[in-house]
Design an enzyme around this catalytic site. Structure first.
Site, PDB file in Angstrom:
ATOM      1  N   GLN A 175      19.001   8.986  -2.988  1.00  0.00           N
ATOM      2  CA  GLN A 175      18.569   9.972  -2.157  1.00  0.00           C
ATOM      3  C   GLN A 175      20.011  10.792  -1.756  1.00  0.00           C
ATOM      4  O   GLN A 175      20.804  10.140  -1.703  1.00  0.00           O
ATOM      5  CB  GLN A 175      17.808   9.317  -0.853  1.00  0.00           C
ATOM      6  CG  GLN A 175      16.604   8.648  -0.995  1.00  0.00           C
ATOM      7  CD  GLN A 175      15.588   9.667  -1.397  1.00  0.00           C
ATOM      8  OE1 GLN A 175      15.653  10.848  -1.574  1.00  0.00           O
ATOM      9  NE2 GLN A 175      14.267   9.167  -1.002  1.00  0.00           N
ATOM     10  N   ARG A 201      12.685   1.615   1.205  1.00  0.00           N
ATOM     11  CA  ARG A 201      13.453   0.527   1.104  1.00  0.00           C
ATOM     12  C   ARG A 201      14.460  -0.263   2.126  1.00  0.00           C
ATOM     13  O   ARG A 201      14.591  -1.198   2.263  1.00  0.00           O
ATOM     14  CB  ARG A 201      14.680   0.848  -0.028  1.00  0.00           C
ATOM     15  CG  ARG A 201      13.925   0.896  -1.673  1.00  0.00           C
ATOM     16  CD  ARG A 201      14.888   1.540  -2.427  1.00  0.00           C
ATOM     17  NE  ARG A 201      14.884   3.154  -2.316  1.00  0.00           N
ATOM     18  CZ  ARG A 201      15.383   3.963  -2.958  1.00  0.00           C
ATOM     19  NH1 ARG A 201      15.796   3.605  -4.007  1.00  0.00           N
ATOM     20  NH2 ARG A 201      15.411   5.422  -2.765  1.00  0.00           N
ATOM     21  N   ASP A 253       0.624   9.378  -1.884  1.00  0.00           N
ATOM     22  CA  ASP A 253       1.586  10.460  -2.338  1.00  0.00           C
ATOM     23  C   ASP A 253       1.682  10.379  -3.808  1.00  0.00           C
ATOM     24  O   ASP A 253       2.686   9.775  -4.736  1.00  0.00           O
ATOM     25  CB  ASP A 253       2.830   9.727  -1.806  1.00  0.00           C
ATOM     26  CG  ASP A 253       4.310  10.514  -2.160  1.00  0.00           C
ATOM     27  OD1 ASP A 253       3.930  11.467  -2.279  1.00  0.00           O
ATOM     28  OD2 ASP A 253       5.240   9.798  -2.078  1.00  0.00           O
ATOM     29  N   THR A 260      13.975  15.035  -2.089  1.00  0.00           N
ATOM     30  CA  THR A 260      15.277  14.753  -1.436  1.00  0.00           C
ATOM     31  C   THR A 260      16.523  14.125  -2.367  1.00  0.00           C
ATOM     32  O   THR A 260      17.373  13.981  -2.006  1.00  0.00           O
ATOM     33  CB  THR A 260      14.904  13.635  -0.206  1.00  0.00           C
ATOM     34  OG1 THR A 260      14.116  12.826  -0.602  1.00  0.00           O
ATOM     35  CG2 THR A 260      14.650  14.534   0.833  1.00  0.00           C
ATOM     36  N   ASP A 287       0.209  20.409 -11.678  1.00  0.00           N
ATOM     37  CA  ASP A 287      -0.696  20.876 -12.965  1.00  0.00           C
ATOM     38  C   ASP A 287      -1.444  22.264 -12.678  1.00  0.00           C
ATOM     39  O   ASP A 287      -0.968  22.697 -11.611  1.00  0.00           O
ATOM     40  CB  ASP A 287      -1.539  19.735 -13.360  1.00  0.00           C
ATOM     41  CG  ASP A 287      -1.872  19.710 -14.944  1.00  0.00           C
ATOM     42  OD1 ASP A 287      -1.876  20.858 -15.534  1.00  0.00           O
ATOM     43  OD2 ASP A 287      -1.845  18.615 -15.631  1.00  0.00           O
ATOM     44  N   LYS A 316       2.645   4.388   2.869  1.00  0.00           N
ATOM     45  CA  LYS A 316       2.346   5.316   1.746  1.00  0.00           C
ATOM     46  C   LYS A 316       2.243   4.438   0.580  1.00  0.00           C
ATOM     47  O   LYS A 316       2.963   3.759   0.449  1.00  0.00           O
ATOM     48  CB  LYS A 316       3.628   6.221   1.802  1.00  0.00           C
ATOM     49  CG  LYS A 316       3.771   7.190   0.681  1.00  0.00           C
ATOM     50  CD  LYS A 316       4.927   8.135   0.804  1.00  0.00           C
ATOM     51  CE  LYS A 316       6.082   7.704   0.253  1.00  0.00           C
ATOM     52  NZ  LYS A 316       6.006   7.538  -1.075  1.00  0.00           N
ATOM     53  N   LYS A 353       1.819  13.406  -5.648  1.00  0.00           N
ATOM     54  CA  LYS A 353       2.541  14.612  -5.974  1.00  0.00           C
ATOM     55  C   LYS A 353       1.846  15.232  -7.096  1.00  0.00           C
ATOM     56  O   LYS A 353       2.777  15.332  -8.192  1.00  0.00           O
ATOM     57  CB  LYS A 353       4.212  14.271  -6.264  1.00  0.00           C
ATOM     58  CG  LYS A 353       4.782  13.567  -5.002  1.00  0.00           C
ATOM     59  CD  LYS A 353       6.349  13.547  -5.316  1.00  0.00           C
ATOM     60  CE  LYS A 353       7.104  12.966  -4.061  1.00  0.00           C
ATOM     61  NZ  LYS A 353       6.802  11.599  -3.683  1.00  0.00           N
TER      62      LYS A 353
HETATM   63  O1  C5P Z   1      13.121   3.958  -0.573  1.00  0.00           O
HETATM   64  P1  C5P Z   1      13.097   5.279   0.264  1.00  0.00           P
HETATM   65  O2  C5P Z   1      13.096   5.392   1.559  1.00  0.00           O
HETATM   66  O3  C5P Z   1      14.082   6.336  -0.289  1.00  0.00           O
HETATM   67  O4  C5P Z   1      11.692   5.910  -0.102  1.00  0.00           O
HETATM   68  C1  C5P Z   1      11.410   7.390  -0.037  1.00  0.00           C
HETATM   69  C2  C5P Z   1       9.993   7.581  -0.491  1.00  0.00           C
HETATM   70  O5  C5P Z   1       9.827   9.026  -0.021  1.00  0.00           O
HETATM   71  C3  C5P Z   1       9.737   7.328  -1.859  1.00  0.00           C
HETATM   72  O6  C5P Z   1       8.573   6.766  -2.099  1.00  0.00           O
HETATM   73  C4  C5P Z   1       9.673   8.478  -2.424  1.00  0.00           C
HETATM   74  O7  C5P Z   1       8.647   8.607  -3.607  1.00  0.00           O
HETATM   75  C5  C5P Z   1       9.161   9.297  -1.270  1.00  0.00           C
HETATM   76  N1  C5P Z   1       9.572  10.947  -1.607  1.00  0.00           N
HETATM   77  C6  C5P Z   1      11.058  11.300  -1.359  1.00  0.00           C
HETATM   78  N2  C5P Z   1      11.325  12.686  -1.611  1.00  0.00           N
HETATM   79  C7  C5P Z   1      10.356  13.531  -1.499  1.00  0.00           C
HETATM   80  C8  C5P Z   1       9.156  13.127  -1.542  1.00  0.00           C
HETATM   81  C9  C5P Z   1       8.607  11.633  -1.416  1.00  0.00           C
HETATM   82  O8  C5P Z   1      11.813  10.320  -1.528  1.00  0.00           O
HETATM   83  N3  C5P Z   1      10.815  14.804  -1.659  1.00  0.00           N
END
Ligand code: C5P
Length: 232
Positions: free
Chosen positions: A191, A212, A61, A119, A66, A34, A63
């Site tokens: 998160q 991460r 991604d 999230t 607009d 991604k 997002k």
């Molecule tokens: O590092 P981590 O596992 O938290 O990364 C989650 C990824 O998912 C990030 O790139 C973030 O931008 C993306 N994301 C998210 N929540 C959403 C949509 C996308 O965390 N609702």
């Protein structure tokens, strides 16, 4: 079209060499990469193509959020990327007309996902930004997923705790692409609505977006391998 390996690794870095290296070393262990705003705003089309050349399908991604005309034009530009992203997305809160314009602009060239509720937002956060006060996050997510179905989308981005409800609403019609994934030994960080890879897959998720816990591990390939093994 969706890879058998459900892990999509989030290459959240502004460093092109690092993104490319991660794509190369993780290729045997993940199904897709991604690329998000952090990377695309720094490196654009060339950076995207350099990472895609490593051979994994790309979830772009960005997002988008607009007015319908602007989102449609942006997606038309993105659909000129080669190879095409396997998946791309817009915020469902952009509304039904925007989502329909997005669907027409993508025109089947990529799978199109609607971001429901980030999230990183809790119930309290949802109320504080004024979205459907009184409605719990789960109901809010369900309304947005229904809009995504009406707009003819391929899937939604949702939290681990929303997967079951969305699958019972839409079944195989709607892909669930799920961030907020944390193996038990890894901290949640920013998160708020998280779960483990095993539980999220068991709930019916199609794609697990993991950043991460893999990219910041001392050995990213080993971290990805261990997550994949835990799913089998
Ligand atoms: O590092 P981590 O596992 O938290 O990364 C989650 C990824 O998912 C990030 O790139 C973030 O931008 C993306 N994301 C998210 N929540 C959403 C949509 C996308 O965390 N609702």
């Amino acid at each position: 079209m969706i890879p058998a390996n459900p892990i999509c690794v989030a290459l959240d870095t502004p460093d092109l060499d690092r993104a490319r290296d991660l794509a190369r070393i993780l290729k045997p262990h993940v199904g897709m990469v991604k690329l998000g705003m952090e990377f695309f705003y720094a490196h654009g089309r060339q950076g995207y193509e350099a990472v895609a050349a490593e051979g994994l399908p790309v979830f772009l991604d960005l997002k988008l959020h607009d007015i319908p005309n602007t989102v449609a034009s942006a997606l038309a530009s993105l659909m000129k990327l080669e190879p095409k992203p396997l998946m791309t997305n817009v915020h469902a809160t952009g509304g039904l007309d925007m989502m329909k314009a997005a669907r027409d602009a993508v025109d089947g060239k990529s799978l199109l996902l609607a971001v429901t509720v980030l999230t990183s937002l809790s119930d309290d956060d949802i109320v504080s930004i004024g979205f459907n006060p009184g409605k719990v996050t789960r109901d809010h997510v369900r309304s947005l997923a229904e809009l995504a179905i009406e707009a003819g989308f391929d899937g939604v981005v949702c939290s681990p705790e929303d997967v079951r409800a969305i699958k019972s609403l839409a079944g195989r019609k709607l892909l669930t692409v799920v961030p907020g994934i944390r193996p038990v030994q890894v901290s949640a960080g920013d998160q708020k609505r998280v779960s483990t890879p095993e539980k999220t897959l068991a709930a019916g998720a199609d794609i697990l977006v993991i950043g991460r816990p893999i990219t910041r591990a001392a050995d990213p390939a080993l971290a990805a391998r261990m997550i994949l093994d835990s799913l089998q």
